[in-house]
Design an enzyme around this catalytic site. Sequence first.
Site, mmCIF file in Angstrom:
data_model
loop_
_atom_site.group_PDB
_atom_site.id
_atom_site.type_symbol
_atom_site.label_atom_id
_atom_site.label_comp_id
_atom_site.label_asym_id
_atom_site.label_seq_id
_atom_site.Cartn_x
_atom_site.Cartn_y
_atom_site.Cartn_z
ATOM 1 N N GLN A 1 0.785 -0.993 0.141
ATOM 2 C CA GLN A 1 0.121 -0.330 0.319
ATOM 3 C C GLN A 1 0.950 1.274 0.321
ATOM 4 O O GLN A 1 0.805 2.245 -0.728
ATOM 5 C CB GLN A 1 -0.732 0.125 1.042
ATOM 6 C CG GLN A 1 -1.961 0.837 1.103
ATOM 7 C CD GLN A 1 -2.885 0.741 2.244
ATOM 8 O OE1 GLN A 1 -2.275 0.718 3.628
ATOM 9 N NE2 GLN A 1 -4.323 1.180 2.173
ATOM 10 N N ASP B 1 8.064 -4.940 13.790
ATOM 11 C CA ASP B 1 7.572 -7.021 13.391
ATOM 12 C C ASP B 1 7.233 -7.018 11.842
ATOM 13 O O ASP B 1 6.178 -6.046 11.289
ATOM 14 C CB ASP B 1 6.573 -6.678 13.912
ATOM 15 C CG ASP B 1 5.604 -8.145 14.153
ATOM 16 O OD1 ASP B 1 5.644 -9.578 14.539
ATOM 17 O OD2 ASP B 1 4.622 -8.118 13.185
ATOM 18 N N TYR C 1 4.100 -11.437 4.234
ATOM 19 C CA TYR C 1 3.998 -9.905 3.930
ATOM 20 C C TYR C 1 4.281 -9.593 2.061
ATOM 21 O O TYR C 1 5.973 -9.106 2.130
ATOM 22 C CB TYR C 1 4.464 -8.588 4.762
ATOM 23 C CG TYR C 1 3.787 -9.242 5.641
ATOM 24 C CD1 TYR C 1 2.728 -10.026 6.398
ATOM 25 C CD2 TYR C 1 4.041 -8.038 7.393
ATOM 26 C CE1 TYR C 1 2.228 -10.366 7.486
ATOM 27 C CE2 TYR C 1 3.676 -8.215 7.802
ATOM 28 C CZ TYR C 1 2.467 -9.716 8.599
ATOM 29 O OH TYR C 1 2.374 -9.768 10.016
ATOM 30 N N SER D 1 1.491 -17.192 16.860
ATOM 31 C CA SER D 1 0.671 -16.182 15.865
ATOM 32 C C SER D 1 -0.644 -16.773 15.272
ATOM 33 O O SER D 1 -1.020 -18.098 14.899
ATOM 34 C CB SER D 1 0.762 -15.710 14.815
ATOM 35 O OG SER D 1 0.060 -15.011 14.673
ATOM 36 N N SER E 1 -3.698 -5.345 15.338
ATOM 37 C CA SER E 1 -4.949 -5.215 14.495
ATOM 38 C C SER E 1 -5.866 -4.371 15.856
ATOM 39 O O SER E 1 -6.985 -4.446 16.182
ATOM 40 C CB SER E 1 -5.919 -6.018 13.966
ATOM 41 O OG SER E 1 -5.270 -6.248 12.954
ATOM 42 N N PRO E 2 -4.801 -3.949 16.767
ATOM 43 C CA PRO E 2 -5.333 -3.573 18.015
ATOM 44 C C PRO E 2 -6.472 -1.997 17.547
ATOM 45 O O PRO E 2 -6.809 -1.536 18.901
ATOM 46 C CB PRO E 2 -4.614 -2.355 18.654
ATOM 47 C CG PRO E 2 -3.023 -2.577 18.190
ATOM 48 C CD PRO E 2 -3.397 -3.580 16.714
ATOM 49 N N ALA F 1 -8.233 -2.161 15.285
ATOM 50 C CA ALA F 1 -9.423 -3.119 14.385
ATOM 51 C C ALA F 1 -9.451 -2.284 13.138
ATOM 52 O O ALA F 1 -10.626 -1.782 12.261
ATOM 53 C CB ALA F 1 -10.994 -2.902 14.995
#
Length: 333
Positions: A27, A49, A54, A151, A205-206, A208
Site C-alpha cells: 500500500q 514486526d 507480507y 501467532s 490490529s489493536p 481494528a
Amino acid sequence: MEHRHLGRSGLKISELTYGNWITHGGQVEADAATACVRAALDAGITTFDTADGYAEGRAEQVLGKALAGERRGGIEIFTKVYWPTGPGVNDRGLSSKHVRESIEGSLRRLGVDYVDLYQAHRYDYETPLEETMEAFAGIVRAGQALYIGVSEWRAEEIRAAKVLADELRVPLVSNQPQYSALYRVPEAEVIPTCRELGISQVVFSPVAQGVLTGKYRPGQPVPEGSRATDTKGGGADFISRWMKDDVLERVQQLQPIAADLGLSMAALALAWVLQEENVAAAIIGASRPEQVADNAAASGVRLDDDVKARIDEVLAPVALTDPALTRSPDPRP
C-alpha cells in the site's frame, strides 16, 4: 516510550511495536515506508514486526533497508514463517524444510545475522508439532533467532508447544493474536493460558484495522486511500467485518471519552489494549509518519477502571468474544 518484558524472558520490547503488514511493499511506497520507520524510531519505538509472507517478501526488504545503519543491539526485529513463499509444495507450512529455508531468506532480505523473535505465523495441521519445534530449536541453537513465538494459535496448541519447547530448552515467549476493544476473542482461553505459562501477547490490529480511529462513519463513503479501499494488499477484505453501521455508530460514541482524556481515538484504542498485563506490545502500522506520532501518545497511559468500563459498555453489543474464532486454516475434513 515504555518497554515491557516479553514473556518470562529477559528481553524488553517497546509496548508499541511497529509492524508493516499490508503497508510496506504494497500500500505504501518505499520512501513513505522508510519515513514511517524513522518516525517510529524518533518516537522511541525499538521493536519492529514483519513476516516473509507480507507482500511476497518485499515487506522484509523494505524494513531491512529502513533500519540499515541502526545499532543492531538497540532494536528488536521480529518475523514469521508459515504462508507460501514460492510455488513449490514445500514453500509453505511449518515443515523442517520450509522453516529452515525461510529463516535464511528472511535474514537475507532483512540484512541481519539474526532476528530477536521468530514466530510460527499459524498452526500447521499437516506437520507434526514435534517436527516444527525441533526446527525452531535448531534455529535458536544456530543463533539465527533468540526467541520463538506463535501467532493465532489456540490455547491447547500453545500449551502443547510450550511442553516441547521446555523439553528442547528453547524460549517460547510470545503469541501474536488479533486483539482490540472490538475483537476480544483471546480473553476467554488464550490469554489465561499464556498468563499461566509465562507467554506474552504481541497483538495485531489493536485499532481494528483503523475502525477504532473513528474515521469510518456510518452511511458515509470510506476515505480515499484508507485501508478499506486496499484491494491489492487484502486490507479491504480484513476490515469488512467491521464496516457495518451498527459497529460504526458504536465507535462514534467513544469520541467524547477520548476527548475527555485528551487522546485521539487511535491512542484511546491502543491504551485500552495495553491495560491487559499479558500484552507485551500492541503492533501499530502507518502510511504516514504523523500517524506514528499520534499512536505513540498511548504509551504509558493508564485508563481508570470506570473509563475502561464505559468503553466496554459502549462496544459490548458489537464486540466479538467467541473463543472458537481463534483457529488456523485446517485442511483436514
